[in-house]
Design a protein around this motif. Structure first.
Motif, short mmCIF file in Angstrom:
data_model
loop_
_atom_site.label_atom_id
_atom_site.label_comp_id
_atom_site.label_asym_id
_atom_site.label_seq_id
_atom_site.Cartn_x
_atom_site.Cartn_y
_atom_site.Cartn_z
N ALA A 24 74.40 -48.10 -17.92
CA ALA A 24 73.70 -46.87 -17.50
C ALA A 24 72.84 -47.16 -16.27
CB ALA A 24 72.84 -46.36 -18.65
N ALA A 28 73.23 -45.67 -12.46
CA ALA A 28 72.07 -44.98 -11.86
C ALA A 28 71.74 -45.58 -10.50
CB ALA A 28 70.88 -45.06 -12.82
N ALA A 48 65.95 -44.30 -20.94
CA ALA A 48 66.29 -43.34 -19.87
C ALA A 48 65.15 -43.23 -18.86
CB ALA A 48 66.60 -41.98 -20.48
N THR A 59 68.33 -39.15 -15.29
CA THR A 59 68.90 -39.68 -16.54
C THR A 59 68.55 -38.73 -17.68
OG1 THR A 59 66.91 -40.98 -16.97
CG2 THR A 59 68.70 -42.12 -15.85
#
Ligand SMILES: NC(=O)c1ccc[n+]([C@@H]2O[C@H](COP(=O)([O-])OP(=O)(O)OC[C@H]3O[C@@H](n4cnc5c(N)ncnc54)[C@H](OP(=O)(O)O)[C@@H]3O)[C@@H](O)[C@H]2O)c1
Length: 266
Positions: A24, A28, A48, A59
């Motif tokens: 993730a 990003a 997040a 996010t």
């Protein structure tokens, strides 16, 4: 190299820590908008917001248990509601428990089936209509144990069920190519996360060794030619490349990220 991920919408399943979180974060960093899920609300929100702070990317934390149909639906529908499209689906989940065949019950097999195979089937089914619109791609995060299960005798649940995920991915990669959808897998060997500590602790208990002894053995016995566990960031870099536009002619592939551990030719 510009990976072409700026503004793309990426769903990373099971991403509050470990490999999911590392993937993730890497998406990003490339400028993608990332929806990420896990069961623990505080953990997924914290992950997040830390990633958003570190990268400036949007996010979306989503609380969802991927071992149920409802959880998979919540993840995909909430992501879609917030971000409006899906360009990349990264299928990941917690690992099934270790245990040898004779120790495992009917119920344990059922739970592992829901978590490992059915979550992959459901997430794929739910995301597919959107991926057809965007000509997106699917990346299954699985394990090198699919290709060389013998060194993981206590991981029969993972070995059996992930093999089914690979059967699905190889079939889908051919079937969905006509829709412009790529389907690949990435296979961790021993990447340093809580899951690997859990497995090493299990080995230590079974063999009467300390956790440190078990880890040292992996790193010095030559089983991992590079002589160390991998960093989640190293795994994530490979994953993000496979899911990027720069990998536009790659589909049906299983890429191991294992420091050279797999001994098979292919
Ligand atoms: N690390 C390795 O080298 C390695 C090697 C081979 C295979 N794998 C496999 O790769 C996967 C990820 O491993 P990891 O090392 O990143 O593990 P990890 O560090 O333990 O992280 C697991 C993540 O999955 C989430 N999760 C677990 N069960 C879930 C569920 N039912 N629904 C939604 N989220 C769930 C956890 O968050 P919550 O607890 O908040 O739900 C956490 O974010 C596992 O299947 C593992 O077996 C890893």
């Amino acid at each position: 190299m510009d990976l072409g991920l700026k503004g793309k919408v990426v769903l990373v399943a099971a991403a509050s820590k470990g490999l999911g979180r590392a993937m993730a974060e890497e998406f990003a960093r490339e400028g993608a908008k990332v929806a990420m899920c896990s069961r623990e609300q505080d953990a997924i929100r914290a992950a997040a917001s830390e990633i958003a702070k570190a990268t400036g990317a949007e996010t979306i934390p989503i609380v969802a248990d991927l071992s149920s149909a409802k959880g998979c639906e919540t993840f995909v529908s909430s992501a879609l509601e917030k971000l409006g499209r899906i360009d990349v689906l990264v299928v990941n989940a917690g690992g099934p428990p270790p245990g040898r065949f004779e120790e495992l019950t009917e119920e344990t097999w059922d739970k592992a089936y829901q978590l490992t195979l059915q979550s992959a089937v459901r997430l794929t089914r739910l995301a597919l209509p959107e991926l057809k619109k965007t000509k997106g791609n699917i990346l299954y995060s699985t394990s090198t144990s699919v290709r060389q299960p013998t060194q993981y005798l206590n991981l029969i649940l993972s070995n059996a069920l992930r093999a089914a995920v690979h059967g699905m991915l190889k079939t889908l990669s051919k079937d969905l190519a006509k829709d412009g959808i790529r389907v690949n897998a990435i296979q961790p060997g021993r990447i340093k996360t809580d899951r690997i500590v859990q497995l090493d602790t299990d080995t230590a208990k079974r063999t009467g060794k300390s956790l440190e002894e078990v880890q040292k053995e992996w790193e010095t016995s030559g089983v991992i030619p590079l002589g160390r566990y991998g960093d989640p960031k190293e795994f994530a870099a490979a994953a993000v490349f496979l899911a990027s536009e720069r990998a536009s002619y790659i589909t049906g592939v299983s890429l191991q990220v294992d420091g050279g551990m797999l001994q098979a030719m292919f």
